[in-house]
Design a protein around this motif. Structure first.
Motif, PDB file in Angstrom:
ATOM      1  N   HIS A 281       0.813  -1.225   0.000  1.00 24.56           N
ATOM      2  CA  HIS A 281       0.000   0.000   0.000  1.00 24.56           C
ATOM      3  C   HIS A 281       0.847   1.275   0.000  1.00 24.56           C
ATOM      4  CE1 HIS A 281       0.689   0.057   4.369  1.00 24.56           C
ATOM      5  NE2 HIS A 281       0.243   1.297   4.378  1.00 24.56           N
ATOM      6  N   ASP A 282       2.019   1.232   0.637  1.00 23.40           N
ATOM      7  CA  ASP A 282       2.856   2.444   0.704  1.00 23.40           C
ATOM      8  C   ASP A 282       4.067   2.366  -0.223  1.00 23.40           C
ATOM      9  OD1 ASP A 282       1.543   4.249   2.294  1.00 23.40           O
ATOM     10  OD2 ASP A 282       2.549   3.676   4.155  1.00 23.40           O
TER      11      ASP A 282
ATOM     12  N   LYS B  88       5.827   5.387  -1.516  1.00 18.70           N
ATOM     13  CA  LYS B  88       6.725   6.221  -0.691  1.00 18.70           C
ATOM     14  C   LYS B  88       8.165   6.115  -1.178  1.00 18.70           C
ATOM     15  CE  LYS B  88       4.096   6.971   3.449  1.00 18.70           C
ATOM     16  NZ  LYS B  88       3.824   6.588   4.830  1.00 18.70           N
TER      17      LYS B  88
ATOM     18  N   HIS C 221       2.303   9.813  -2.828  1.00 21.77           N
ATOM     19  CA  HIS C 221       2.706   8.399  -2.758  1.00 21.77           C
ATOM     20  C   HIS C 221       1.571   7.475  -3.170  1.00 21.77           C
ATOM     21  CE1 HIS C 221       0.741   8.193   1.255  1.00 21.77           C
ATOM     22  NE2 HIS C 221       0.764   6.886   1.097  1.00 21.77           N
TER      23      HIS C 221
ATOM     24  N   HIS D  80      -5.955   4.133  -0.420  1.00 14.54           N
ATOM     25  CA  HIS D  80      -5.968   3.850   1.018  1.00 14.54           C
ATOM     26  C   HIS D  80      -6.018   5.095   1.897  1.00 14.54           C
ATOM     27  CE1 HIS D  80      -1.556   4.266   0.479  1.00 14.54           C
ATOM     28  NE2 HIS D  80      -1.519   4.560   1.765  1.00 14.54           N
ATOM     29  N   HIS D  81      -5.899   6.301   1.299  1.00 15.87           N
ATOM     30  CA  HIS D  81      -6.066   7.531   2.095  1.00 15.87           C
ATOM     31  C   HIS D  81      -7.366   8.264   1.771  1.00 15.87           C
ATOM     32  CE1 HIS D  81      -2.308   7.556   4.306  1.00 15.87           C
ATOM     33  NE2 HIS D  81      -1.674   7.193   3.203  1.00 15.87           N
TER      34      HIS D  81
ATOM     35  N   ASP E  98      -4.248   0.825   8.356  1.00 19.68           N
ATOM     36  CA  ASP E  98      -3.168   1.811   8.246  1.00 19.68           C
ATOM     37  C   ASP E  98      -3.195   2.788   9.430  1.00 19.68           C
ATOM     38  OD1 ASP E  98      -1.124   3.345   7.122  1.00 19.68           O
ATOM     39  OD2 ASP E  98      -2.493   4.514   5.880  1.00 19.68           O
TER      40      ASP E  98
END
Ligand SMILES: [Fe+2]
Length: 350
Positions: free
Chosen positions: A159-160, A163, A188, A213-214, A242
């Motif tokens: 998911h990240d 980054k 990201h 996811h954000h 998260d």
């Protein structure tokens, strides 16, 4: 249980009895898995022998810890490669994620004692592993199919991944971010989608977990400001995992929240950000104190969480074994936190 001398004692063995010093102070507690730094401690105090669990217990615990560590190393190496301009090594990620899924399908709590032990330096990698574990437990409790859970697990661990495209100076900045820097961090999600979707074998659904996811249930999230069911179901699960995991980690700027504090914080401050049905299932299944962990109570007592027949809980039964200050506890005694509302957990010690 068997008695072993210091020469025989090795990392990975699990203490079957508390290690107590001559003056009554506790050096190490039952249930700890021996690590190199504990060996040094035992040597320092000239402890001649300790009691450890027999071989079977050791092997079982070790294998969970091994899977967890291997997954951490895999995602670290994948993220470092992507940061260096390379591609995602999907087969190696899939292999380790499949093992996690298989283990959790057999036993929800198998990794729960290992999550949340993040050190600050490796935060991003350990966070990815923990979010994967929490998402799989949530997916299972939400009755998702095995195929869906596998997709969810892959999306959660990646998911990240975006980054890797954010400069480390911004990612690790110990001070408050400027508005421009925050906007770069927000990117990201799009970077993550781009990296995932160009990886052969990654589906659109998996890549969209990195992208969404954000997003927030009330439309206040990023990058697209989607709301409610416009947000993919799997991204909604990873969103909860998260935030819960971020709250329960030690960060440079604040001490971690305890599971019950994180649950209360999310409900009080950000319930509108999440799909309530998922949030509720998540907190019921994940925000718990697993049996055998050692906790500090607000009373200064140090206690072990007791295994219970009921579902593990945010207010578990605990067995008091020692005190932070003051005389040792000679006869351990139980406190049911559910029945003693003024007593609560203030720290997790192991
Ligand atoms: Fe993120």
């Amino acid at each position: 249980m068997k008695k072993v001398s210091l020469d025989e004692l090795a990392p990975g063995m699990k203490l079957a009895r508390d290690v107590i010093l001559d003056d009554g102070r506790f050096l190490l507690l039952k249930g700890f898995t021996i690590k190199n730094r504990y060996l040094d401690k035992i040597r320092m105090y000239n402890i001649p022998y300790v009691y450890v669990e027999d071989e079977i217990g050791k092997v079982e615990y070790f294998s969970e810890e091994k899977v967890y560590t291997e997954t951490f190393q895999t995602i670290k190496s994948v993220m470092d490669t992507v940061r260096g301009g390379g591609d995602v090594n999907l087969p190696v990620i899939k292999e380790t994620v499949d093992t996690i899924v298989q283990k959790i399908l057999n036993d929800d709590n198998v990794f729960m004692k290992l999550t949340g032990i993040r050190d600050i330096d490796n935060y991003t990698y350990l966070h990815s592993v923990d979010v994967c574990i929490y998402s799989v437990i949530a997916g299972k409790s939400l009755n998702m199919s095995i195929d869906e859970i596998n997709e969810l697990a892959l999306g959660a661990i990646l998911h990240d991944i975006g980054k890797c495209k954010v400069p480390l100076t911004i990612l690790n900045k110990p001070a408050r971010l400027t508005a421009d820097e925050y906007n770069i961090i927000k990117d990201h999600t799009r970077y993550g989608y781009d990296i995932a979707i160009k990886t052969p074998g990654v589906t659109e659904e998996v890549a969209r977990i990195a992208l969404l996811h954000h997003e927030h249930w009330d439309g206040s999230g990023y990058p697209m400001g989607l709301s409610g069911e416009e947000i993919d179901y799997m991204a909604r699960i990873v969103a909860v995992a998260d935030v819960y995991d971020a709250l329960t980690a030690n960060r440079v700027y604040r001490k971690r929240y305890m599971p019950h504090e994180a649950a209360e914080y999310i409900m009080a401050n950000s319930a509108s950000h999440f799909d309530y049905e998922i949030l509720k299932k998540f907190l019921d299944n994940i925000a718990i104190y697993p049996a055998d962990i050692i906790v500090l109570l607000n009373t200064g007592e140090i206690a072990r969480v007791v295994e219970s027949k009921e579902k593990e809980s945010l207010r578990p039964k605990v067995m008091v074994i020692t005190r932070k200050d003051g005389p040792p506890v000679l006869e351990p005694y139980e406190i049911d936190l559910m029945k003693n509302p003024t007593v609560f957990i203030v720290d997790i010690l192991s």
